[in-house]
Design an enzyme around this catalytic site. Structure first.
Site, mmCIF file in Angstrom:
data_model
loop_
_atom_site.group_PDB
_atom_site.id
_atom_site.type_symbol
_atom_site.label_atom_id
_atom_site.label_comp_id
_atom_site.label_asym_id
_atom_site.label_seq_id
_atom_site.Cartn_x
_atom_site.Cartn_y
_atom_site.Cartn_z
ATOM 1 N N ASP A 106 31.740 -22.306 -19.858
ATOM 2 C CA ASP A 106 30.808 -23.194 -19.160
ATOM 3 C C ASP A 106 31.345 -23.545 -17.768
ATOM 4 O O ASP A 106 32.544 -23.507 -17.501
ATOM 5 C CB ASP A 106 30.590 -24.464 -19.958
ATOM 6 C CG ASP A 106 29.221 -25.078 -19.727
ATOM 7 O OD1 ASP A 106 28.490 -24.573 -18.855
ATOM 8 O OD2 ASP A 106 28.886 -26.051 -20.425
ATOM 9 N N ALA A 163 25.584 -25.394 -18.943
ATOM 10 C CA ALA A 163 25.131 -24.799 -20.204
ATOM 11 C C ALA A 163 25.227 -25.787 -21.360
ATOM 12 O O ALA A 163 24.312 -25.874 -22.193
ATOM 13 C CB ALA A 163 25.941 -23.539 -20.510
ATOM 14 N N TYR A 164 26.316 -26.521 -21.420
ATOM 15 C CA TYR A 164 26.486 -27.486 -22.506
ATOM 16 C C TYR A 164 25.442 -28.589 -22.407
ATOM 17 O O TYR A 164 24.761 -28.907 -23.394
ATOM 18 C CB TYR A 164 27.893 -28.075 -22.460
ATOM 19 C CG TYR A 164 28.236 -28.931 -23.654
ATOM 20 C CD1 TYR A 164 28.521 -28.352 -24.880
ATOM 21 C CD2 TYR A 164 28.301 -30.325 -23.557
ATOM 22 C CE1 TYR A 164 28.861 -29.121 -25.982
ATOM 23 C CE2 TYR A 164 28.638 -31.106 -24.645
ATOM 24 C CZ TYR A 164 28.923 -30.500 -25.860
ATOM 25 O OH TYR A 164 29.244 -31.268 -26.947
ATOM 26 N N ARG A 165 25.301 -29.164 -21.215
ATOM 27 C CA ARG A 165 24.327 -30.254 -21.076
ATOM 28 C C ARG A 165 22.914 -29.776 -21.389
ATOM 29 O O ARG A 165 22.166 -30.442 -22.101
ATOM 30 C CB ARG A 165 24.378 -30.852 -19.663
ATOM 31 C CG ARG A 165 23.380 -31.994 -19.530
ATOM 32 C CD ARG A 165 23.442 -32.728 -18.215
ATOM 33 N NE ARG A 165 22.544 -33.880 -18.283
ATOM 34 C CZ ARG A 165 22.311 -34.708 -17.280
ATOM 35 N NH1 ARG A 165 22.930 -34.538 -16.118
ATOM 36 N NH2 ARG A 165 21.489 -35.724 -17.420
#
Length: 268
Positions: A106, A163-165
């Site tokens: 990420d 990407a995580y959020r």
């Protein structure tokens, strides 16, 4: 042993954990559900890690079995579901705990690689879509069930990695979709949004980056938590999951429950 989910059958996806000094969210949840009377199918892409969770459950007198399941492989998810049905004949609780950020590559949006974004989204969001796809028909046929998806407070705050959020925000919307489209079938779906937690995935992936020590990682994270300036633990997430899976939460569905020590209130 408690009785809050006595007689229930639970699949905990991501029930193993990366090596570290503390418990991970998935393992803690699997152990706590078993303590409260559930029979637990502990699923993880790392079978040895899932087996360690089962060993811990068995040592306390609980009932559990480990299976290997990679959430990016739909055939593996189908096999996991079938294994649970073959052993216990039903699925009362589906707990989706899998997630990755830094370890998956990420980055901020100006630096993210397409492959990394696709990989993280496949693990964090698509994987939950697929586990729900296979569990929901079983729950509909038996007249009910509970799905709990682990999102993150990163969906609500200024988290730096795209990407995580994005994927964890998608988990909240997915959960709301499942809740409203399956309410008539007696299926409840809720999301938990953990804040800063003292877990192996959160800590070990940051130790050594730029020369940072474990103590510095912990101190920096603690400083961002309003409640006692101390991170939560996997057991805080597990207790929230137990509540949502129990009959105490029988009229709760479509909720995004922050377990974050008030961090989201301090944004800005």
């Amino acid at each position: 042993m408690g009785q809050r989910v006595a007689g229930k059958v639970a699949i905990v996806v991501g029930a193993g954990q990366t090596p570290g000094l503390t418990a991970g969210n998935g393992r803690a949840t699997a152990v706590l559900l078993a303590r409260e009377g559930a029979r637990v199918l502990a699923a993880d892409r790392d079978l040895a890690a899932a087996e360690e969770t089962v060993t811990e459950i068995a040592a306390e007198g609980g009932e559990a079995v480990a299976v290997r399941a990679d959430v990016t492989d739909e055939d593996a998810i189908a096999a996991m579901t079938a294994a649970c049905l073959e052993r216990w004949g039903r699925i009362d609780i589906l707990h989706n705990n899998v997630g990755v950020s830094i370890a998956g590559g990420d980055a901020p949006i100006t630096e993210i690689e397409a492959d990394a974004f696709a990989r993280i989204t496949a693990i964090n969001l698509q994987g939950m879509v697929l586990t729900c796809k296979h569990a929901i028909p079983v729950m509909r046929e038996q007249g009910g069930g509970v799905i709990t998806n682990i999102s993150s407070i990163a969906a609500d705050i200024n988290y730096p990695y795209v990407a995580y959020r994005t994927s964890k925000a998608g988990v909240v919307t997915l959960t709301e979709h499942i809740a409203i489209t399956n309410a008539a079938h007696g299926i409840r779906a809720n999301a938990i949004l953990p804040g800063l937690m003292d877990t192996p995935m959160a800590i070990e992936n940051r130790v050594g980056r730029g020369g940072v020590t474990r103590e510095q990682v912990i101190a920096e994270r603690n400083a961002h938590v309003p409640l006692r300036n101390t991170m939560g633990t996997a057991w805080d997430v597990a207790r929230a999951a137990l509540f949502l899976a129990s009959d105490e939460a029988s009229f709760i569905t479509g909720v995004a429950l922050a377990v974050d020590g008030g961090q989201r209130l301090a944004v800005g």
